[in-house]
Design an enzyme around this catalytic site. Sequence first.
Site, short mmCIF file in Angstrom:
data_model
loop_
_atom_site.label_atom_id
_atom_site.label_comp_id
_atom_site.label_asym_id
_atom_site.label_seq_id
_atom_site.Cartn_x
_atom_site.Cartn_y
_atom_site.Cartn_z
N LYS A 1 0.85 -1.19 0.00
CA LYS A 1 0.00 0.00 0.00
C LYS A 1 0.88 1.23 0.00
O LYS A 1 2.00 1.21 0.52
CB LYS A 1 -0.88 0.02 1.26
CG LYS A 1 -2.12 0.86 1.10
CD LYS A 1 -3.19 0.07 0.38
CE LYS A 1 -4.48 0.83 0.24
NZ LYS A 1 -5.58 -0.09 -0.16
N1 GLU Z 1 -7.32 0.13 -3.34
C1 GLU Z 1 -8.07 -1.03 -3.68
C2 GLU Z 1 -8.15 -1.97 -2.51
O1 GLU Z 1 -7.98 -1.59 -1.37
C3 GLU Z 1 -7.59 -1.68 -4.96
C4 GLU Z 1 -6.21 -2.19 -4.95
C5 GLU Z 1 -5.71 -2.68 -6.33
O2 GLU Z 1 -6.51 -2.72 -7.25
O3 GLU Z 1 -4.53 -2.96 -6.40
O4 GLU Z 1 -8.46 -3.11 -2.66
#
Ligand code: GLU
Length: 420
Positions: free
Chosen positions: A106
């Site tokens: 993240k």
């Molecule tokens: N931000 C989204 C999540 O928390 C998508 C993450 C992604 O597609 O890599 O799942």
Amino acid sequence: MEVKYNPYDNVLEIMDRAARMLELSENDYVTLKYPERELKVSIPVEMDDGSTRVFEGYRIQHSSSRGPCKGGIRYHQDVDVDEVKALAVWMSLKCAVVNIPYGGAKGAVKVNPKELSKNELKSLTRRYTAMILPLIGPEKDIPAPDVNTNAEIMGWIMDTYSMFKGYSVPGVVTGKPIEIGGSLGRREATGRGVMFMTHEILHRLGLPILGTKIAVQGMGNVGGIAARLLQESGCRILAVSDVSGGIFKKDGLDIKPILKFLAEGNGKLIKDYEAAGILHITNEEVLTADVDVLIPAALENQVNSQIAGRIKAGIIVEGANGPTTVNADRILEAAGKRIVPDILANAGGVVVSYFEWIQNIQFLTWDDEEVNKALEKIIIRAFNEVWDKAKENNTSMRMGAYMVALDRIVKAKKIRGIFP
Ligand code: GLU
């Protein structure tokens, strides 16, 4: 009294419980308590008024045991390192629970993007990308949108990375505009996944879809789209909210005009929305509304122990990451609520990110029917696996999901072994 909420402690506590239920030894999973890499960056931005401001940013890779790290980037004034660490762990678990070949990561920048001009936002994004460049790439870590980031921002990330490489690398990021390699269906994917999961839990409990009363907290990319798709499928959306407050209508809100109103920009918020028969209510009243299903689709820590005891919905489908605190979870479980946990309920986004990345690295394009069908297949298979695991172990779906995910990550880790 709720102790100060730390999402990282929260996720580790649930992971420990799942590990005990799987009868894992500490050795099997101790490494998962520590992110593989944590990068903190300082991001200088030349502001429109000529001043220079420095923003704090992160990219944290939790685990790469099952494949390249994957996870969004959020822009929010309140982010801190523990939140990003927790979000990275949730990504590892999320990818494992739906069984796509990724680990978890993240990123975040501590900024309120609404206070920046478009130019400032672009400079911030490009410099942040340059700072995390050594970590990212289609074969090692692939960012995507999250809270307050969108396709346009992903496009800037793709372009910045590509400029450094000297050629276009669409697979470095997902959730891009369609014109530069984004996937059809990606924008709606998280909300669509939430819809599938809501249908599935109703189905399992022998409840009808038609006329089901729902409240949704959050009118962003997840909550807004889930509300629209659920209304289109025959549910009644009685209450919705955003940061400014909520609205309620006894016989159901019409979601499309609300989304259109919010998309008009210049700071349009739910508190400004007016239509016949609508009552303005507080965010807390949305969470405790008299409905069948509650969908918290905003930020972490929204369903806490003060709220949990007053929730009337029998089913909670977690559109956001980590919306329920550990204490609140205990209260809800004791009250017999059915919770479709975040790592399953909101996994639709990363599943279609996976499809986008597959298309990019193979220079293919899929049509939206293909995307939505493949999403449905993966997410429903995952639901069934979690449901069965929970049943076998006489536990909650949250614990079932953590058990399925942890088992997959630990197995991959064991097979690979520790280097050197
Ligand atoms: N931000 C989204 C999540 O928390 C998508 C993450 C992604 O597609 O890599 O799942």
